[in-house]
Design a protein around this motif. Structure first.
Motif, PDB file in Angstrom:
ATOM      1  N   ASP A 165     -14.592  56.214   6.723  1.00 24.61           N
ATOM      2  CA  ASP A 165     -15.310  56.181   5.446  1.00 24.61           C
ATOM      3  C   ASP A 165     -15.316  54.769   4.860  1.00 24.61           C
ATOM      4  N   ARG A 166     -14.166  54.117   4.928  1.00 26.21           N
ATOM      5  CA  ARG A 166     -14.091  52.760   4.395  1.00 26.21           C
ATOM      6  C   ARG A 166     -14.911  51.796   5.254  1.00 26.21           C
TER       7      ARG A 166
ATOM      8  N   VAL B 247     -14.329  42.014   1.023  1.00 20.49           N
ATOM      9  CA  VAL B 247     -13.779  42.794   2.131  1.00 20.49           C
ATOM     10  C   VAL B 247     -12.608  42.023   2.729  1.00 20.49           C
TER      11      VAL B 247
ATOM     12  N   ASN C  33     -10.140  53.484   8.914  1.00 21.28           N
ATOM     13  CA  ASN C  33     -10.700  54.603   8.160  1.00 21.28           C
ATOM     14  C   ASN C  33     -12.225  54.591   8.274  1.00 21.28           C
TER      15      ASN C  33
ATOM     16  N   ASP D 105      -3.447  55.257   3.861  1.00 26.49           N
ATOM     17  CA  ASP D 105      -4.301  56.354   4.301  1.00 26.49           C
ATOM     18  C   ASP D 105      -3.515  57.439   5.022  1.00 26.49           C
TER      19      ASP D 105
ATOM     20  N   LEU E  77      -9.701  46.692   5.490  1.00 28.70           N
ATOM     21  CA  LEU E  77      -9.673  47.201   6.860  1.00 28.70           C
ATOM     22  C   LEU E  77      -8.425  46.624   7.520  1.00 28.70           C
TER      23      LEU E  77
ATOM     24  N   VAL F  53      -2.813  52.989   0.178  1.00 29.43           N
ATOM     25  CA  VAL F  53      -3.423  52.019   1.072  1.00 29.43           C
ATOM     26  C   VAL F  53      -3.130  52.322   2.528  1.00 29.43           C
TER      27      VAL F  53
ATOM     28  N   THR G 167     -19.221  41.598  -3.421  1.00 28.89           N
ATOM     29  CA  THR G 167     -18.374  42.634  -2.837  1.00 28.89           C
ATOM     30  C   THR G 167     -17.403  41.964  -1.889  1.00 28.89           C
TER      31      THR G 167
ATOM     32  N   ASP H 287     -12.413  44.745  -2.469  1.00 24.94           N
ATOM     33  CA  ASP H 287     -12.976  46.062  -2.765  1.00 24.94           C
ATOM     34  C   ASP H 287     -12.736  47.026  -1.615  1.00 24.94           C
ATOM     35  N   HIS H 288     -12.725  46.485  -0.391  1.00 24.15           N
ATOM     36  CA  HIS H 288     -12.528  47.301   0.806  1.00 24.15           C
ATOM     37  C   HIS H 288     -11.520  46.597   1.712  1.00 24.15           C
TER      38      HIS H 288
ATOM     39  N   MET I  91     -18.485  52.069   4.269  1.00 26.30           N
ATOM     40  CA  MET I  91     -18.821  51.370   3.031  1.00 26.30           C
ATOM     41  C   MET I  91     -18.999  49.873   3.286  1.00 26.30           C
ATOM     42  N   VAL I  92     -18.171  49.324   4.178  1.00 23.72           N
ATOM     43  CA  VAL I  92     -18.309  47.906   4.524  1.00 23.72           C
ATOM     44  C   VAL I  92     -19.626  47.674   5.251  1.00 23.72           C
TER      45      VAL I  92
END
Length: 300
Positions: A127-128, A217, A125, A5, A235, A3, A215, A232-233, A131-132
């Motif tokens: 990439d994350r 976040v 991140n 990263d 930040l 987590v 989903t 799921d995501h 996705m959000v």
């Protein structure tokens, strides 16, 4: 998945602050020494650090691994790089005192907030975040949960989504949040904002929304919190708590940075519709202001 990263010299101190509440008492004492004077830790052998912290060498190694490193040597190298890159006061910002003149207050608050933004950006991140952005841009509706200072961030996100024509709603009351969460579908997104990641009024609706298929976040300072475990995501925001700026207030500026990044990402992804919506809402507000000024002049 780690987590954290992979901590780097850029975000190491912010990472230590973020995970501090989730560490064991012995590991917390080690982490606090790292935060108090990372330079001393970087120069200490594991035997010296064990004596200074009053903990065993095995505990120090476990703490280093909990922070995402293979062992104490790797942690030392990262701390040394951080010390070499930054001024000492950058790593240990001066706290606000009750007798500080306002000139010092301005400087210290400005520094703390700029560091919170820099630390959050270093941890964010791409990439994350992407996705959000994708999930929110394609959602049927977006619930945003938050209370207290995080409730202000939730309201800001909902307002931004509304400006580009997306159905975002902020809920700062647990009963209303639960009511909406119970009605979400698998094409909806639930965003939860909590500095600690342990706010009951936020955790409850996220659990309901997750069970309903949305989903989820999390925007939180603690990547190992209960909230992070439900999302799921995740930040991660950063903010240094002080006597006059408790955690939730210190983190608000960095949470708003994350919200702004999500908003800009969505606006880019849906440029044609977002640009048209922004122009339409701007024209409506400008027209209202013009009419108000005209009426005010007429009445006077």
């Amino acid at each position: 998945m780690n987590v954290l990263d992979g901590p780097t010299p850029v975000n190491l101190v912010a990472t230590v602050r973020a995970v501090l509440p989730s560490l064991t008492p012995a590991a917390q004492s080690i982490a606090r020494l790292i935060l108090d004077d990372p330079g001393v830790v970087a120069r200490s052998t594991i035997t010296e650090f064990s004596a200074a912290s009053g903990t065993s060498e095995a505990t120090i190694v476990r703490t280093a691994r909990a922070l995402g490193f293979a062992g104490y040597s790797q942690l030392r190298f990262a701390l040394a790089a951080a010390v070499a890159r930054d001024e000492p006061e950058r790593l240990v910002p001066g706290d606000l005192g009750p007798d500080d003149p306002l000139t010092d207050v301005i400087a210290k608050v400005a520094r703390a907030e700029s560091e919170a933004l820099a630390d959050t950006a270093a941890q964010l991140n791409p990439d994350r975040l992407g996705m959000v952005v994708e999930a929110v841009a394609g959602a049927r509706k977006v619930d945003v949960y938050g209370v207290g200072a995080s409730g202000l961030v939730a309201a800001d996100m909902a307002q931004k989504l509304m400006r580009i024509g997306l159905p975002g709603h902020a809920y700062t009351d647990a009963h209303l949040a639960l009511t909406s969460a119970a009605l979400v579908r698998d094409d909806d997104v639930a965003v939860a904002v909590s500095c600690t990641g342990e706010t009951p009024d936020v955790l409850a609706p996220v659990r309901v929304a997750r069970r309903a298929g949305a989903t989820t976040v999390a925007i939180t300072n603690n990547p190992r919190s209960s909230l992070a475990g439900l999302a799921d995501h995740v930040l991660v925001s950063a903010g240094r708590e002080t006597a006059f700026r408790p955690g939730a207030l210190a983190s608000r500026i960095s949470q708003l940075l994350i919200v702004d990044c999500i908003f800009v990402g969505i606006a880019q992804r849906t440029f044609e519709t977002s640009d048209a919506a922004l122009r339409a809402t701007r024209d409506a507000i400008d027209g209202f202001r013009t009419d108000y000024r005209r009426r005010s002049r007429s009445s006077s």
